[in-house]
Design a protein around this motif. Structure first.
Motif, PDB file in Angstrom:
ATOM      1  N   GLU A 675      86.185  57.425  -1.048  1.00 31.99           N
ATOM      2  CA  GLU A 675      84.882  56.859  -1.380  1.00 31.99           C
ATOM      3  C   GLU A 675      83.765  57.887  -1.324  1.00 31.99           C
ATOM      4  N   ALA A 710      87.976  56.493   4.401  1.00 32.77           N
ATOM      5  CA  ALA A 710      86.529  56.621   4.531  1.00 32.77           C
ATOM      6  C   ALA A 710      86.140  56.196   5.943  1.00 32.77           C
ATOM      7  N   ASN A 712      84.139  54.604   7.662  1.00 32.76           N
ATOM      8  CA  ASN A 712      83.059  53.622   7.604  1.00 32.76           C
ATOM      9  C   ASN A 712      83.239  52.606   8.725  1.00 32.76           C
ATOM     10  N   TYR A 714      81.525  50.080   9.453  1.00 29.92           N
ATOM     11  CA  TYR A 714      81.063  48.728   9.127  1.00 29.92           C
ATOM     12  C   TYR A 714      82.134  47.938   8.380  1.00 29.92           C
ATOM     13  N   GLY A 716      85.188  49.630   7.021  1.00 26.35           N
ATOM     14  CA  GLY A 716      86.410  50.387   6.851  1.00 26.35           C
ATOM     15  C   GLY A 716      87.587  49.835   7.644  1.00 26.35           C
ATOM     16  N   ARG A 719      86.848  49.592  13.004  1.00 29.58           N
ATOM     17  CA  ARG A 719      85.477  49.187  13.274  1.00 29.58           C
ATOM     18  C   ARG A 719      85.246  49.107  14.783  1.00 29.58           C
ATOM     19  N   LEU A 754      77.530  59.495   5.358  1.00 26.77           N
ATOM     20  CA  LEU A 754      78.161  59.088   4.108  1.00 26.77           C
ATOM     21  C   LEU A 754      77.119  58.676   3.072  1.00 26.77           C
ATOM     22  N   ALA A 757      78.044  56.256   0.254  1.00 32.53           N
ATOM     23  CA  ALA A 757      78.202  54.884   0.724  1.00 32.53           C
ATOM     24  C   ALA A 757      76.866  54.234   1.032  1.00 32.53           C
ATOM     25  N   VAL A 760      75.769  55.531   5.429  1.00 31.48           N
ATOM     26  CA  VAL A 760      76.543  55.062   6.576  1.00 31.48           C
ATOM     27  C   VAL A 760      76.706  56.206   7.585  1.00 31.48           C
ATOM     28  N   HIS A 896      72.081  50.797   7.148  1.00 35.92           N
ATOM     29  CA  HIS A 896      72.703  52.071   7.497  1.00 35.92           C
ATOM     30  C   HIS A 896      71.678  53.202   7.497  1.00 35.92           C
ATOM     31  N   GLU A 905      73.069  47.217   2.962  1.00 33.23           N
ATOM     32  CA  GLU A 905      74.324  46.714   2.392  1.00 33.23           C
ATOM     33  C   GLU A 905      74.237  45.208   2.215  1.00 33.23           C
ATOM     34  N   GLY A 938      77.175  53.091  -3.173  1.00 26.60           N
ATOM     35  CA  GLY A 938      78.376  52.635  -2.497  1.00 26.60           C
ATOM     36  C   GLY A 938      79.519  52.424  -3.450  1.00 26.60           C
TER      37      GLY A 938
END
Length: 972
Positions: A675, A710, A712, A714, A716, A719, A754, A757, A760, A896, A905, A938
């Motif tokens: 990503e 990735a 991430n 949130y 991914g 978490r 990121l 994204a 992030v 983010h 987001e 994103g």
């Protein structure tokens, strides 16, 4: 108009309650099931839900409606079901005895009952904003419905009702006394009087036929599109069906838009265009449309107050009253002549013929100042006189006019969007388009009458009215005016010390505005024609075809080079963190991280101009700026990174960094993350995995690219608090697997925040673990700071500093040149020397004198103006505001980022995290209408990316927050 008086004896709603409605449905129609009441201003509607069957509505009619009218409604609904099955509408259902209507006793009264199928769908009522596509749908639906009803013939259609636009003036006259507020009552009465006066000569040419009579958002249902906007599909409540003006029915539909404070009156244009495309409007109908809108507003207020007096406990009457008042005031806010001109322009129709003689007189007029040819001053968005924010200085127009005139005369341009009229930090479009010209003459210069007529003067200025209806308006500094009759060529006045404002108007008795907004300007320009003949020189500054340049772009540029927005505004000026379009509308630029120090910075422009006039060559020559920029960059990097390579772009920087790693280690393999986007060159594209930028990315990666999840936290794979360790272990396992396969990686490349994204933040510990893993295998850690570095995150110059790590290679570009193509790779001496052993490196413009001076100036500005600290302070303010929006609007799943690299987001569900992709695009379009430039980001295009120039102020941040709050509240 019909002579018979409209029926005004509408009574309070029947007293039939839900229990009685259920009883009647069972007795008459054999229908039973759960039931509830549906709101209505005048009838009683009971919704029944028979198990396993289609839902139906028992309608108990207001006793003020006659049986013939109800029979006509049933006939119309059966007619539509047969002739236009694609139009979704209720269908009347027979009772056991086959009858469609039944009269039943309601207390001391008798009421009429019928059963209709329930039209499924989401009501449009309640949405605070109707997107242009939805407004167009309403217009098209109205045209289709009117066309389908055209063959209907029933005696019950010809009935005198208060909603018949042909009788509207009489309705207002009879009901206005019910309007409790004296001011509102006077407004209603005057509005009806003036609108009726405009309609009277047009009435004989207006087509009459069966019309729905109330095709508004209250009576339309639909299905949500991908963005969640309800698109009209079905029509309900045919209670106002009757014979009426076709144009009046369209006017009623237009009130759906005017009821909403979020809308400008001209937001009705998509509905009018869509209606006209299916059912072309006659010229007289086009002229009548806005007076009909005004009349409808007047009737809504008067009738609503009257009905409320009869039925004071009905919430369906009390709640809409402010909306009805807004319909009227919104319609009245638009000059009726300008409204007609706007409608004509929107449909490509010629201007109203009533003013042809006046326009001809304006074109043939004699000069106002014979023998004088003034210098024409450019105050447009592209004017060279208004650089460096000078357009914001008070009095700059007159100052520039005097400078242009010297000892002679100077004049501004007509039809020009003056940059001097631009307003920053507002969601409203400014009135910037000049319908006037300002003429500066030597004091005492005589002015002569360009046409003969009657001359009058008052506190608003001087008016010369010609027999054709043409009026010359003069304002400003004038002396020697003698009111009365005057012949063409006779002395009119003398110029004073200040400018004289000059304006034609073809509407007698009208005092037109001096300036109009971009959307109203096409209409007003037909009413205030070109004054060039008066001035002895061409003063026109009008783009005759605003879409022509966009057409050329789409013809010459390959389609994959997309532009922001479906119908992009034309931007020709930038200042700090604002963009300005050719209508003088300023937008808060919340997306342009390339313009790190803001648009149009005078210090940067001056430095680049000086260097271009002095020297620009390539970096193989020796000059001071090259050395100084390299030293400054090395000093900004942490030890031991002190070697600099200058390039043209971020893509080239990442490409060079990867080639450097592969050359130094002697290995081809690289670990990247999913990503991510790193660039368009061969190597940078190879490690770019963003499906948003390249839908085929995952299937087209070369075999030397190895992808980690990735990181991430949130949405991914991992978490929560342990996400950093879990993602780091993935990288460690991947690297160890490559080593075991005999393919140890040359590099690990990742943005330290990121950016692709939407800002992030990496989970704690991730970057350190990944760097340790690749270094343990003999590879290099590459930090892609192209988007997120250079002080943008506020507390850190480099985003990797937040993770407490030091990479082996840094790539940077976008902010370095503030729009000039400039990038860099910074690494250690050991890496640089190992790379140099394989050959030399050269980038033609990367280290040119102009590029280096650009880079040095950008660094100076960031330091001298405290832009990194500003990014921290304003970023914190913006972040807190966005968190507040997340508390109020469930579509905001997460916020983010850090500093001035933030992302909002959007999700449809906070548990499943289903991305609100279509909503995100629609929200960006709506924000543009409110003067804020934001774009989706994103992998799922569901993140609003906020990465403005680092000059962003708290005030501008508040504009962004307020606009976003409005959109999330009212809809998009």
């Amino acid at each position: 108009m019909p002579d018979d008086a409209p029926a005004l004896d509408v009574s309070p709603r029947p007293t039939v309650d839900v229990a009685r409605g259920v009883e009647l449905a069972r007795e008459l129609y054999g229908v039973a099931g759960p039931a509830r009441e549906l709101g209505s201003q005048q009838d009683r509607n009971v919704l029944l839900e028979p198990p396993g069957e289609r839902r139906v509505v028992l309608k108990v009619a207001n006793r003020g409606w006659g049986r013939a009218a109800l029979e006509a409604q049933n006939a119309a609904l059966l007619h539509l079901a047969e002739r236009a099955p694609d139009l979704i509408a209720p269908v009347p259902l027979p009772a056991g005895d086959g009858a469609l209507l039944h009269e039943v006793v309601d207390g001391e009264d008798t009421v009429t009952v019928r059963l209709l199928t329930f039209v499924e769908g989401t009501p449009l009522t309640g949405a605070g904003y109707l997107a242009p596509a939805v407004v167009a749908d309403l217009g098209a639906l109205g045209a289709r419905l009117t066309t389908a009803l055209a063959g209907l013939d029933h005696p019950g259609l010809d009935r005198p009702i208060q909603w018949d636009q042909r009788r509207a003036a009489d309705v207002v006259a009879r009901l206005a006394g019910s309007v409790r507020d004296p001011h509102r009552r006077a407004v209603v009465q005057e509005a009806a009087r003036t609108a009726a006066a405009r309609l009277d000569p047009l009435a004989p040419a207006l087509r009459v036929g069966p019309v729905h009579g109330d095709l508004t958002d209250d009576n339309v249902v639909g299905d949500p599109d991908e963005a969640g906007r309800v698109r009209p599909t079905g029509v309900i409540d045919f209670g106002d069906l009757a014979l009426g003006w076709l144009a009046g029915d369209l006017a009623v539909t237009c009130t759906s838009v005017l009821r909403r404070p979020a809308h400008h009156p001209l937001d009705v244009l998509p509905a009018v265009r869509a209606y006209d495309a299916l059912l072309p409007l006659r010229d007289e109908e086009l002229a009548a449309l806005w007076p009909l809108v005004v009349l409808r507003g007047a009737v809504l207020v008067a009738a609503g107050e009257h009905q409320l007096a009869l039925d004071p406990d009905n919430p369906d009457l009390a709640e809409p009253m402010e909306g009805e008042w807004h319909v009227l005031t919104s319609a009245l806010s638009l000059d009726p002549d300008a409204a007609e001109a706007a409608l004509r322009a929107a449909l490509g129709r010629p201007p109203a013929p009533a003013y042809d003689a006046a326009r001809a007189a304006a074109a043939a007029a004699a000069p106002l100042v014979p023998g004088t040819t003034p210098v024409v001053l450019d105050l447009s968005v592209t004017s060279e006189h208004l650089h460096g924010g000078r357009f914001l200085e008070p009095g700059v127009e007159e100052e520039l006019l005097r400078a242009a005139a010297g000892s002679g005369a100077a004049v501004t341009r007509w039809g020009e969007a003056r940059l001097t009229r631009t307003v920053l930090d507002t969601t409203l479009a400014p009135a910037a388009v000049a319908l006037v010209v300002d003429l500066l003459l030597p004091q005492g210069t005589p002015l002569t009458a360009p046409v003969g007529g009657s001359l009058t003067a008052d506190e608003d200025g001087v008016r010369l009215t010609h027999a054709s209806g043409l009026v010359l308006h003069l304002g400003g500094d004038l002396t020697g005016v003698r009111p009365g009759g005057i012949e063409a060529g006779a002395p009119l006045a003398r110029a004073g010390a200040g400018p004289v404002r000059v304006q034609w108007c073809v509407v007698p008795g009208r005092r037109p505005p001096g300036f109009a907004t971009g959307r109203e300007a096409p209409a007003w320009r037909t009413l205030c024609p070109d004054p060039s003949a008066l001035l002895g020189t061409d003063v026109v500054a009008v783009d005759d075809d605003p879409g022509e340049l966009l057409g050329r772009r789409r013809s010459a540029l390959a389609p994959m080079q997309e532009s922001y927005y479906d119908e992009p505004m034309r931007i020709e000026r930038g200042w700090r963190h604002h963009l300005v379009d050719v209508d003088g509308r300023a937008y808060v630029d919340a997306v342009n991280n390339v313009a790190s120090i803001g648009h149009g910075h005078p210090r940067l422009a001056d430095a680049v101009e000086r260097q271009l006039r002095t020297l620009n060559t390539n970096s193989r020559f020796h000059y001071r700026a090259l050395v100084e920029l390299s030293e400054r960059l090395a000093a900004l990097a942490p030890d031991p990174l002190d070697q600099v390579f200058l390039v043209n772009s971020g893509s080239e920087a990442v490409d060079l960094a990867l080639r450097m790693a592969q050359t130094v280690t002697g290995r081809p393999d690289v670990v990247a993350v999913l990503e991510a986007y790193h660039g368009w060159t061969a190597l940078s594209d190879a490690v770019s995995t963003s499906l948003y930028d390249n839908p085929a990315a995952l299937g087209t990666r070369p075999d030397w690219v190895h992808l980690a999840s990735a990181p991430n936290p949130y949405r991914g794979r991992h978490r929560g608090p342990g996400a950093g360790a879990a993602y780091g272990q993935e990288v460690r396992d991947l690297v160890e697997g490559l080593v075991a396969d005999g393919r140890p990686p040359a590099a690990f490349v990742c943005e330290p925040l990121l950016g692709n994204a939407g800002g992030v933040l990496l989970p704690d510990g991730y970057l350190a673990a990944a760097y340790d893993a690749v270094r343990a295998a003999g590879g290099l850690a590459v930090a892609d700071e192209v988007q997120v570095g250079y002080g943008r995150t506020g507390r850190w110059w480099w985003a990797f500093e937040r993770s407490g790590v030091v990479p082996d290679v840094i790539t940077v570009a976008k902010p370095m040149g503030a729009g000039h193509p400039l990038g860099a790779v910074i690494t250690t001496r050991a890496v640089a020397e190992a790379f140099g052993a394989a050959g030399s490196f050269f980038s033609s413009a990367g280290g040119s004198p102009v590029s280096c001076v650009t880079g040095l100036t950008v660094l100076d500005v960031i330091e001298d103006e405290g832009l990194q600290a500003n990014a921290a302070a304003v970023g914190d303010h913006l972040l807190a505001g966005l968190a507040g929006l997340a508390d109020r609007h469930r579509i905001v799943g997460a916020v983010h980022g850090a500093g001035l690299y933030l992302g909002v987001e959007l999700v449809r569900d906070r548990v499943t995290l289903e991305p609100a992709t279509a909503e995100c695009a629609a929200i960006c379009e709506r924000l543009r209408e409110l003067g804020v430039v934001v774009q989706p980001a994103g992998e799922r295009a569901n993140v609003l990316k906020l990465k403005p120039p680092m000059t962003l102020t708290r005030g501008s941040a508040d504009v962004v927050l307020g606009a976003l709050d409005t959109v999330l509240r009212d809809g998009w």
